[in-house]
Design a protein around this motif. Structure first.
Motif, PDB file in Angstrom:
ATOM      1  N   ILE A  71       0.812  -1.232   0.000  1.00  0.00           N
ATOM      2  CA  ILE A  71       0.000   0.000   0.000  1.00  0.00           C
ATOM      3  C   ILE A  71       0.841   1.276   0.000  1.00  0.00           C
ATOM      4  O   ILE A  71       0.282   2.373   0.006  1.00  0.00           O
ATOM      5  CB  ILE A  71      -0.987   0.025   1.191  1.00  0.00           C
ATOM      6  N   TRP A  72       2.160   1.151  -0.057  1.00  0.00           N
ATOM      7  CA  TRP A  72       3.040   2.321  -0.097  1.00  0.00           C
ATOM      8  C   TRP A  72       3.016   2.906  -1.500  1.00  0.00           C
ATOM      9  O   TRP A  72       3.762   2.531  -2.381  1.00  0.00           O
ATOM     10  CB  TRP A  72       4.446   1.908   0.291  1.00  0.00           C
ATOM     11  N   PHE A  80       1.219  -3.239  -8.436  1.00  0.00           N
ATOM     12  CA  PHE A  80       0.062  -4.012  -7.988  1.00  0.00           C
ATOM     13  C   PHE A  80      -1.221  -3.432  -8.549  1.00  0.00           C
ATOM     14  O   PHE A  80      -1.364  -2.209  -8.663  1.00  0.00           O
ATOM     15  CB  PHE A  80      -0.026  -4.011  -6.448  1.00  0.00           C
ATOM     16  N   PRO A  81      -2.187  -4.298  -8.908  1.00  0.00           N
ATOM     17  CA  PRO A  81      -3.489  -3.784  -9.347  1.00  0.00           C
ATOM     18  C   PRO A  81      -4.231  -3.136  -8.170  1.00  0.00           C
ATOM     19  O   PRO A  81      -3.945  -3.401  -6.995  1.00  0.00           O
ATOM     20  CB  PRO A  81      -4.222  -5.018  -9.850  1.00  0.00           C
ATOM     21  N   VAL A  82      -5.211  -2.309  -8.491  1.00  0.00           N
ATOM     22  CA  VAL A  82      -5.952  -1.562  -7.478  1.00  0.00           C
ATOM     23  C   VAL A  82      -6.642  -2.507  -6.492  1.00  0.00           C
ATOM     24  O   VAL A  82      -6.665  -2.243  -5.285  1.00  0.00           O
ATOM     25  CB  VAL A  82      -6.975  -0.619  -8.157  1.00  0.00           C
ATOM     26  N   ALA A  88      -4.859  -5.199   0.454  1.00  0.00           N
ATOM     27  CA  ALA A  88      -3.705  -5.034   1.350  1.00  0.00           C
ATOM     28  C   ALA A  88      -3.973  -3.963   2.404  1.00  0.00           C
ATOM     29  O   ALA A  88      -3.501  -4.082   3.539  1.00  0.00           O
ATOM     30  CB  ALA A  88      -2.462  -4.678   0.540  1.00  0.00           C
ATOM     31  N   ALA A  89      -4.738  -2.930   2.057  1.00  0.00           N
ATOM     32  CA  ALA A  89      -5.083  -1.892   3.039  1.00  0.00           C
ATOM     33  C   ALA A  89      -5.958  -2.472   4.147  1.00  0.00           C
ATOM     34  O   ALA A  89      -5.764  -2.158   5.330  1.00  0.00           O
ATOM     35  CB  ALA A  89      -5.784  -0.727   2.352  1.00  0.00           C
ATOM     36  N   VAL A  90      -6.898  -3.330   3.783  1.00  0.00           N
ATOM     37  CA  VAL A  90      -7.751  -3.973   4.795  1.00  0.00           C
ATOM     38  C   VAL A  90      -6.921  -4.927   5.650  1.00  0.00           C
ATOM     39  O   VAL A  90      -7.037  -4.940   6.882  1.00  0.00           O
ATOM     40  CB  VAL A  90      -8.935  -4.699   4.121  1.00  0.00           C
TER      41      VAL A  90
END
Length: 141
Positions: A71-72, A80-82, A88-90
């Protein structure tokens, strides 16, 4: 946090390996909770519960590092795809919540008995108290 934890983990990692006596200690959790130390197997520097906490911290920090890299946005989002970034944020938030719950657990238990605050702030454990189940080898350096 990871930079501070890695040298510590390398220093005490060998003492945190689970051994057969640790699994026996975990199976006798009722004796641990009821403070029946005479029934517990001999432990080394750390008891099985402390070793599992060590592994939980290692797992949380590894999960935070890996999901944090994804997420950086400034450096790695192009790779990485959206959908993966959102997942990854979750995952990062879940690892963060687990780390915070683990970090605050001793503070939440601080009012459970005499000597807890002193044990947390000064490292002193009273003989026969709740903290004495950690074993006689704990005082070694």
């Amino acid at each position: 946090m990871l930079l501070a934890f890695v040298p510590f983990a390398l220093r005490v990692g060998s003492e945190n390996r689970m051994q057969p006596r640790d699994w026996l200690w975990l199976r006798q959790y009722r004796d641990v909770v009821n403070n029946r130390e005479d029934r517990l197997p001999e432990v080394g520097r750390y008891n099985a519960g402390q070793k599992l906490v060590f592994y939980a911290v290692v797992l949380c920090l590894a999960g935070l590092l890996l999901s944090g890299l994804v997420i950086w946005r400034a450096y790695f989002s192009l790779y990485f795809p959206v959908a993966v970034i959102r997942l990854a944020a979750v995952v990062h938030a879940v690892w963060c919540a687990c780390a915070h719950l683990h970090d605050h657990r001793p503070h939440l238990r601080g009012n459970l008995g005499e000597g807890f605050v002193e044990a947390m702030t000064r490292g002193r454990v009273t003989p026969g108290g709740h903290g004495s189940i950690i074993g006689p080898g704990f005082a070694r350096s």
